[in-house]
Design an enzyme around this catalytic site. Structure first.
Site, PDB file in Angstrom:
ATOM      1  N   ASN A   1       0.806  -1.227   0.000  1.00 13.56           N
ATOM      2  CA  ASN A   1       0.000   0.000   0.000  1.00 13.56           C
ATOM      3  C   ASN A   1       0.839   1.277   0.000  1.00 13.56           C
ATOM      4  OD1 ASN A   1      -2.255   1.937   0.962  1.00 13.56           O
ATOM      5  ND2 ASN A   1      -0.788   1.928   2.659  1.00 13.56           N
TER       6      ASN A   1
ATOM      7  N   SER B   1      -3.318   3.643  -8.395  1.00 15.36           N
ATOM      8  CA  SER B   1      -4.035   4.932  -8.459  1.00 15.36           C
ATOM      9  C   SER B   1      -4.696   5.067  -9.824  1.00 15.36           C
ATOM     10  CB  SER B   1      -3.021   6.065  -8.274  1.00 15.36           C
ATOM     11  OG  SER B   1      -3.602   7.310  -8.586  1.00 15.36           O
TER      12      SER B   1
ATOM     13  N   TYR C   1       4.812  10.399 -10.995  1.00 14.37           N
ATOM     14  CA  TYR C   1       3.912   9.535 -10.209  1.00 14.37           C
ATOM     15  C   TYR C   1       3.045   8.704 -11.158  1.00 14.37           C
ATOM     16  CZ  TYR C   1       0.134   8.456  -6.816  1.00 14.37           C
ATOM     17  OH  TYR C   1      -0.807   7.835  -6.012  1.00 14.37           O
TER      18      TYR C   1
ATOM     19  N   LYS D   1       3.043   4.623 -11.380  1.00 11.64           N
ATOM     20  CA  LYS D   1       1.830   3.846 -11.092  1.00 11.64           C
ATOM     21  C   LYS D   1       1.375   3.057 -12.328  1.00 11.64           C
ATOM     22  CE  LYS D   1       0.779   4.912  -6.684  1.00 11.64           C
ATOM     23  NZ  LYS D   1       0.758   3.941  -5.590  1.00 11.64           N
TER      24      LYS D   1
HETATM   25  N1  LIG Z   1      -4.849   9.687  -0.981  1.00 15.95           N
HETATM   26  C1  LIG Z   1      -5.081   9.684  -2.263  1.00 15.95           C
HETATM   27  O1  LIG Z   1      -5.758  10.602  -2.805  1.00 15.95           O
HETATM   28  C2  LIG Z   1      -4.594   8.538  -3.125  1.00 15.95           C
HETATM   29  C3  LIG Z   1      -5.112   8.409  -4.410  1.00 15.95           C
HETATM   30  C4  LIG Z   1      -4.688   7.354  -5.208  1.00 15.95           C
HETATM   31  C5  LIG Z   1      -3.768   6.453  -4.732  1.00 15.95           C
HETATM   32  N2  LIG Z   1      -3.261   6.601  -3.473  1.00 15.95           N
HETATM   33  C6  LIG Z   1      -2.264   5.626  -3.032  1.00 15.95           C
HETATM   34  O2  LIG Z   1      -2.671   5.080  -1.791  1.00 15.95           O
HETATM   35  C7  LIG Z   1      -1.523   4.588  -1.103  1.00 15.95           C
HETATM   36  C8  LIG Z   1      -1.600   5.013   0.358  1.00 15.95           C
HETATM   37  O3  LIG Z   1      -1.552   6.427   0.431  1.00 15.95           O
HETATM   38  P1  LIG Z   1      -2.429   7.273   1.476  1.00 15.95           P
HETATM   39  O4  LIG Z   1      -3.459   7.998   0.691  1.00 15.95           O
HETATM   40  O5  LIG Z   1      -2.847   6.437   2.603  1.00 15.95           O
HETATM   41  O6  LIG Z   1      -1.337   8.350   1.896  1.00 15.95           O
HETATM   42  P2  LIG Z   1      -0.599   8.651   3.284  1.00 15.95           P
HETATM   43  O7  LIG Z   1      -1.606   8.914   4.351  1.00 15.95           O
HETATM   44  O8  LIG Z   1       0.380   9.716   2.956  1.00 15.95           O
HETATM   45  O9  LIG Z   1       0.154   7.295   3.625  1.00 15.95           O
HETATM   46  C9  LIG Z   1       1.289   6.880   2.901  1.00 15.95           C
HETATM   47  C10 LIG Z   1       1.967   5.728   3.621  1.00 15.95           C
HETATM   48  O10 LIG Z   1       3.107   5.321   2.845  1.00 15.95           O
HETATM   49  C11 LIG Z   1       4.240   5.264   3.691  1.00 15.95           C
HETATM   50  N3  LIG Z   1       5.470   5.614   2.983  1.00 15.95           N
HETATM   51  C12 LIG Z   1       5.697   6.699   2.208  1.00 15.95           C
HETATM   52  N4  LIG Z   1       6.975   6.712   1.782  1.00 15.95           N
HETATM   53  C13 LIG Z   1       7.571   5.606   2.313  1.00 15.95           C
HETATM   54  C14 LIG Z   1       8.879   5.062   2.255  1.00 15.95           C
HETATM   55  N5  LIG Z   1       9.879   5.653   1.575  1.00 15.95           N
HETATM   56  N6  LIG Z   1       9.132   3.918   2.924  1.00 15.95           N
HETATM   57  C15 LIG Z   1       8.155   3.309   3.638  1.00 15.95           C
HETATM   58  N7  LIG Z   1       6.900   3.768   3.730  1.00 15.95           N
HETATM   59  C16 LIG Z   1       6.611   4.909   3.078  1.00 15.95           C
HETATM   60  C17 LIG Z   1       3.959   6.264   4.805  1.00 15.95           C
HETATM   61  O11 LIG Z   1       4.652   5.858   5.967  1.00 15.95           O
HETATM   62  P3  LIG Z   1       5.761   6.744   6.771  1.00 15.95           P
HETATM   63  O12 LIG Z   1       5.349   8.153   6.714  1.00 15.95           O
HETATM   64  O13 LIG Z   1       5.746   6.132   8.137  1.00 15.95           O
HETATM   65  O14 LIG Z   1       7.017   6.445   6.052  1.00 15.95           O
HETATM   66  C18 LIG Z   1       2.459   6.116   4.997  1.00 15.95           C
HETATM   67  O15 LIG Z   1       2.181   5.086   5.916  1.00 15.95           O
HETATM   68  C19 LIG Z   1      -0.307   5.119  -1.869  1.00 15.95           C
HETATM   69  O16 LIG Z   1       0.247   4.081  -2.643  1.00 15.95           O
HETATM   70  C20 LIG Z   1      -0.883   6.201  -2.758  1.00 15.95           C
HETATM   71  O17 LIG Z   1      -0.140   6.358  -3.948  1.00 15.95           O
HETATM   72  C21 LIG Z   1      -3.665   7.621  -2.650  1.00 15.95           C
END
Ligand SMILES: NC(=O)c1ccc[n+]([C@@H]2O[C@H](COP(=O)([O-])OP(=O)(O)OC[C@H]3O[C@@H](n4cnc5c(N)ncnc54)[C@H](OP(=O)(O)O)[C@@H]3O)[C@@H](O)[C@H]2O)c1
Length: 253
Positions: free
Chosen positions: A90, A140, A153, A157
């Site tokens: 994730n 995404s 990005y 993806k």
């Molecule tokens: N939110 C949106 O609008 C959206 C839309 C489409 C797709 N997504 C995808 O959903 C997934 C989860 O994102 P989210 O929305 O839950 O965002 P988020 O709240 O920013 O969470 C991102 C997570 O990824 C971890 N992470 C980031 N960089 C990392 C690294 N270098 N090593 C290890 N862990 C890392 C962070 O952990 P730490 O901070 O502890 O490192 C955090 O737990 C992602 O793949 C994102 O691309 C999100």
């Protein structure tokens, strides 16, 4: 739906979609491995998980762009639980950058959003084959919607979606499924982490909401439910599939 005695690794469990997925899986009795870089936040999540059903999760502080850290996720899981049933890839992050902003952003996006998933899935594969488990990847809508100012990005993806399909084909002969959940805009820290400031972030989210045919933003809980459906036996006939959850954002004009 029951995940009793299933060992589930959730990357990016310290925030957003991964955190909510961990709570949901804890309610379904899974044995969890929680990873991320923010150890304090991971420990908070772990405490809440343990309170839910009394199953103590394993916390692995790991930066997914560091190969040794990725390897440690697998070795710690095997040391503590002896098996891997489900891998939820994730973790991820975005960056605001276009074609003329250089290739460093591309390298960063590929390393985090694609290469780390490839490596972790590869390292976990033999264990998942033994349990006839499965892999869920969080991609995404950016994988198939070209967004010029999020180009690195989007490219990473898009590669990730092809990884899902190739890995599904590769592992199908072992009875292992691989699927992807592709969200549109979701309430989480994702947009704040782009560093655009609160005002700009709120503006982006409002625009995304207005542009979505259903005029709303998905919650992490909704995305978690889809992840868990794909990880469960309810999805036993599904592999190599890309599941969009975006309130219709990708079919906007
Ligand atoms: N939110 C949106 O609008 C959206 C839309 C489409 C797709 N997504 C995808 O959903 C997934 C989860 O994102 P989210 O929305 O839950 O965002 P988020 O709240 O920013 O969470 C991102 C997570 O990824 C971890 N992470 C980031 N960089 C990392 C690294 N270098 N090593 C290890 N862990 C890392 C962070 O952990 P730490 O901070 O502890 O490192 C955090 O737990 C992602 O793949 C994102 O691309 C999100």
């Amino acid at each position: 739906m029951d995940f009793k005695n299933k060992v589930v690794i959730v990357t990016g469990a310290s925030s957003g979609i991964g955190e909510v997925t961990a709570y949901h899986l804890a309610r379904l009795s899974a044995k969890l491995v929680l990873t991320g870089r923010n150890e304090a936040k991971l420990k908070e999540v772990a405490q809440k998980v343990e309170k839910t059903k009394g199953v103590k999760p394993v916390v692995v502080k790991a930066d997914l762009t560091v190969d040794e850290d990725v390897k440690r996720i697998v070795t710690e899981t095997i040391k503590c639980f002896g098996q891997i049933d489900i891998l939820i890839n994730n973790a991820g992050a975005g960056v605001v950058a276009g074609l003329r902003d250089g290739v460093k952003h591309l390298d960063d996006m590929i390393n985090l959003n694609l290469r780390s998933v490839y490596l972790l899935t590869q390292l976990a594969a033999d264990y998942i084959i033994k349990t006839k488990g499965n892999v869920v990847i969080v991609s995404s809508v950016a994988a198939f919607m070209p967004i010029a100012e999020f180009m690195p990005y989007c490219v990473a993806k898009a590669g990730l979606d092809m990884f899902t399909k190739c890995a599904a084909k590769d592992l199908a002969k072992h009875g292992v499924r691989v699927n992807s959940v592709n969200p549109g805009p979701v309430e989480s820290e994702f947009h704040e982490r782009l560093g655009l400031g609160n005002k700009k972030t709120d503006e982006i989210m409002q625009n995304r909401k207005d542009d979505s045919p259903l005029h709303k933003i998905a919650t992490g809980e909704e995305v978690a439910e889809l992840i868990i459906f794909l990880a469960s036996d309810c999805a036993k006939s599904i592999t190599g599939s890309i599941y969009v959850i975006d309130n219709g954002y990708s079919i906007k004009k």
